[in-house]
Design a protein around this motif. Structure first.
Motif, PDB file in Angstrom:
ATOM      1  N   ILE A  31       8.915  16.349   3.899  1.00 50.80           N
ATOM      2  CA  ILE A  31       7.838  16.518   2.916  1.00 50.80           C
ATOM      3  C   ILE A  31       6.958  17.668   3.383  1.00 50.80           C
ATOM      4  CG2 ILE A  31       7.840  14.051   2.298  1.00 50.80           C
ATOM      5  CD1 ILE A  31       5.139  13.864   3.857  1.00 50.80           C
ATOM      6  N   ASP A  99       1.640  13.159  -2.837  1.00 56.10           N
ATOM      7  CA  ASP A  99       1.610  12.011  -3.745  1.00 56.10           C
ATOM      8  C   ASP A  99       2.319  10.846  -3.074  1.00 56.10           C
ATOM      9  OD1 ASP A  99       4.432  12.447  -4.113  1.00 56.10           O
ATOM     10  OD2 ASP A  99       3.952  13.912  -5.675  1.00 56.10           O
ATOM     11  N   SER A 100       2.327   9.702  -3.759  1.00 58.83           N
ATOM     12  CA  SER A 100       2.928   8.497  -3.194  1.00 58.83           C
ATOM     13  C   SER A 100       4.433   8.634  -3.035  1.00 58.83           C
ATOM     14  CB  SER A 100       2.596   7.285  -4.074  1.00 58.83           C
ATOM     15  OG  SER A 100       3.085   7.482  -5.398  1.00 58.83           O
ATOM     16  N   GLN A 101       5.073   9.459  -3.854  1.00 59.64           N
ATOM     17  CA  GLN A 101       6.512   9.646  -3.726  1.00 59.64           C
ATOM     18  C   GLN A 101       6.869  10.294  -2.389  1.00 59.64           C
ATOM     19  OE1 GLN A 101       8.899   8.435  -5.873  1.00 59.64           O
ATOM     20  NE2 GLN A 101       7.042   7.419  -6.662  1.00 59.64           N
ATOM     21  N   ASP A 102       6.013  11.193  -1.917  1.00 56.63           N
ATOM     22  CA  ASP A 102       6.256  11.801  -0.611  1.00 56.63           C
ATOM     23  C   ASP A 102       6.127  10.772   0.512  1.00 56.63           C
ATOM     24  OD1 ASP A 102       6.970  14.284  -1.435  1.00 56.63           O
ATOM     25  OD2 ASP A 102       5.151  15.309  -0.785  1.00 56.63           O
ATOM     26  N   MET A 104       6.844   7.612   0.226  1.00 60.14           N
ATOM     27  CA  MET A 104       8.085   6.842   0.143  1.00 60.14           C
ATOM     28  C   MET A 104       9.257   7.619   0.739  1.00 60.14           C
ATOM     29  SD  MET A 104       7.443   3.884  -1.161  1.00 60.14           S
ATOM     30  CE  MET A 104       9.144   3.428  -1.510  1.00 60.14           C
ATOM     31  N   ARG A 105       9.318   8.919   0.437  1.00 60.44           N
ATOM     32  CA  ARG A 105      10.413   9.751   0.943  1.00 60.44           C
ATOM     33  C   ARG A 105      10.383   9.812   2.474  1.00 60.44           C
ATOM     34  NH1 ARG A 105       9.057  13.894  -1.669  1.00 60.44           N
ATOM     35  NH2 ARG A 105      10.213  13.316  -3.529  1.00 60.44           N
ATOM     36  N   ASP A 108      11.464   6.404   3.920  1.00 61.53           N
ATOM     37  CA  ASP A 108      12.917   6.217   3.852  1.00 61.53           C
ATOM     38  C   ASP A 108      13.624   7.017   4.934  1.00 61.53           C
ATOM     39  OD1 ASP A 108      12.631   4.528   1.683  1.00 61.53           O
ATOM     40  OD2 ASP A 108      13.103   6.059   0.180  1.00 61.53           O
ATOM     41  N   THR A 124      -2.052   3.955   0.343  1.00 61.88           N
ATOM     42  CA  THR A 124      -0.945   3.495   1.188  1.00 61.88           C
ATOM     43  C   THR A 124      -0.724   4.462   2.337  1.00 61.88           C
ATOM     44  OG1 THR A 124       0.681   4.673  -0.187  1.00 61.88           O
ATOM     45  CG2 THR A 124       0.216   2.363  -0.744  1.00 61.88           C
ATOM     46  N   SER A 140      -1.572   8.389   1.033  1.00 55.84           N
ATOM     47  CA  SER A 140      -1.700   8.878  -0.348  1.00 55.84           C
ATOM     48  C   SER A 140      -2.532   7.892  -1.151  1.00 55.84           C
ATOM     49  CB  SER A 140      -0.329   9.052  -1.009  1.00 55.84           C
ATOM     50  OG  SER A 140       0.273   7.795  -1.241  1.00 55.84           O
ATOM     51  N   ASP A 141      -3.080   8.379  -2.266  1.00 55.97           N
ATOM     52  CA  ASP A 141      -3.808   7.557  -3.240  1.00 55.97           C
ATOM     53  C   ASP A 141      -5.014   6.848  -2.631  1.00 55.97           C
ATOM     54  OD1 ASP A 141      -1.936   8.207  -5.268  1.00 55.97           O
ATOM     55  OD2 ASP A 141      -0.580   6.663  -4.503  1.00 55.97           O
TER      56      ASP A 141
END
Length: 377
Positions: A31, A99-102, A104-105, A108, A124, A140-141
């Motif tokens: 990321i 963002d939150s997707q980063d 999560m990435r 993982d 989170t 994030s967030d």
């Protein structure tokens, strides 16, 4: 007769790397973080920490028996979180993901869980450990604190440009207003491994490399690292890493409005008995005007203003590391700032040095010789 010798000649190269040297960025990072979010510390005396924090220029966001949150005037998260604990120590930095997707990435890729942050922060986090053993959060967030009223730069008469007429300059001797967290500097015995970890995991990119005199072929020993936000300029360094005999916090830096607020705030700190470590001056790498202070727990903290901003098109500069090369102007770097002043910190560093030389890491006898040259340069 005028002495035309420039003491900074050769201290900074903007020609970039030689063939085969470190490129200063990872080809495919997991990321790309956007900024530092906050720094976390542990201290036994939160009352004393808060008194200094207000003198240094922070505003309290939250104060409980076990936690202190401090902020600047810019909107966003608190700059500093301090938890009550049995001893003073640096816990680690938190970086803000796009963002939150980063988040999560990254979770993982590292097989780490995503967890909720405390309700007072929101959002989170994925909590990692870098190769030096430092806790690194990527968040994030988080909740957004609104902006606070802050100090504004003074109107200056510069050369023949004189916008200030019939008005005097009288900046009050009061605490400066911290605007935001700028950067953190960490020392590591595993410099190259730790550098590559931050570049590969968080997408940071190097602005400047430093190497020990006569040891460039062995590679750099310090890097000033910025966030990669594409065409959006970011601070010259959000994180700096330096090779040394121990894994530790070196200092953190907080932006203020201008030189006058920095200087007047320093006078306030001095009047109230706090110790200036080094300043006021202007750095070479990063260009910022600086002023370094010791807090009551012996942590080194910096006021800065007028720092460089780079987009992602600039390649790293390369320069030898010297004590005289730390500043364009200002007093010589002090023994306290360099960590060689007799005392608890230098004694602890000496013990760590002996341990490091016997351990399997990047700090060996040649690197020690290079570091000693820096301290005497």
């Amino acid at each position: 007769m005028i002495d035309r010798h420039d003491p900074h000649t050769g201290l900074h190269s903007e020609q970039g790397a030689l063939r085969g040297e470190h490129p200063g960025r990872a080809p495919d990072p997991i990321i790309k973080v956007h900024d530092l979010a906050w720094l976390e510390f542990q201290k036994p005396d939160l009352e004393r920490a808060e008194i200094f924090a207000h003198a240094f220029g922070f505003t309290t966001v939250l104060r409980t028996h076990d936690q202190l949150q401090l902020r600047g005037t810019d909107p966003g998260s608190p700059c500093v979180l301090i938890h009550r604990g049995p001893r003073s120590r640096f816990v680690g930095p938190a970086f803000r993901a796009a963002d939150s997707q980063d988040v999560m990435r990254l979770a993982d890729a590292t097989r780490r869980p995503v967890t909720r942050l405390p309700v007072v922060l929101g959002g989170t986090t994925v909590d990692l450990i870098d190769p030096s053993g430092c806790q690194v959060r990527v968040v994030s967030d988080t909740d957004e604190l609104p902006a606070l009223p802050g100090q504004h730069p003074l109107t200056l008469n510069l050369g023949h440009d004189a916008p200030r007429i019939n008005t005097t300059q009288r900046p009050p001797r009061q605490p400066v207003s911290i605007q935001r967290l700028g950067h953190v500097v960490l020392q590591t015995t595993k410099y190259l491994e730790t550098l590559n970890w931050y570049l590969g995991h968080l997408g940071l990119i190097v602005s400047d490399f430093l190497y020990y005199a006569d040891q460039r072929a062995r590679g750099p020993v310090m890097s000033f690292i910025r966030c990669d936000r594409g065409a959006t300029p970011t601070d010259h360094h959000t994180l700096a890493l330096t090779l040394g005999p121990s894994n530790r916090y070196v200092h953190s830096a907080y932006q203020v409005a201008d030189l006058d607020s920095l200087a007047a705030g320093g006078e306030y700190l001095r009047d109230h008995g706090y110790h200036r470590s080094w300043g006021i001056g202007r750095h070479i790498q990063g260009s910022q005007i600086f002023d370094y202070w010791r807090d009551p727990d012996d942590f080194l903290v910096e006021h800065f203003t007028d720092g460089d901003l780079f987009d992602n098109t600039l390649e790293p500069g390369w320069a030898p590391m010297t004590a005289s090369g730390l500043a364009q102007w200002g007093p010589p770097a002090t023994k306290d700032f360099l960590g060689v002043k007799p005392g608890r910190e230098s004694a602890r560093e000496l013990r760590e040095l002996l341990t490091a030389l016997r351990a399997d890491n990047e700090f060996d006898l040649d690197r020690l010789r290079g570091l000693m040259k820096v301290a005497t340069s």
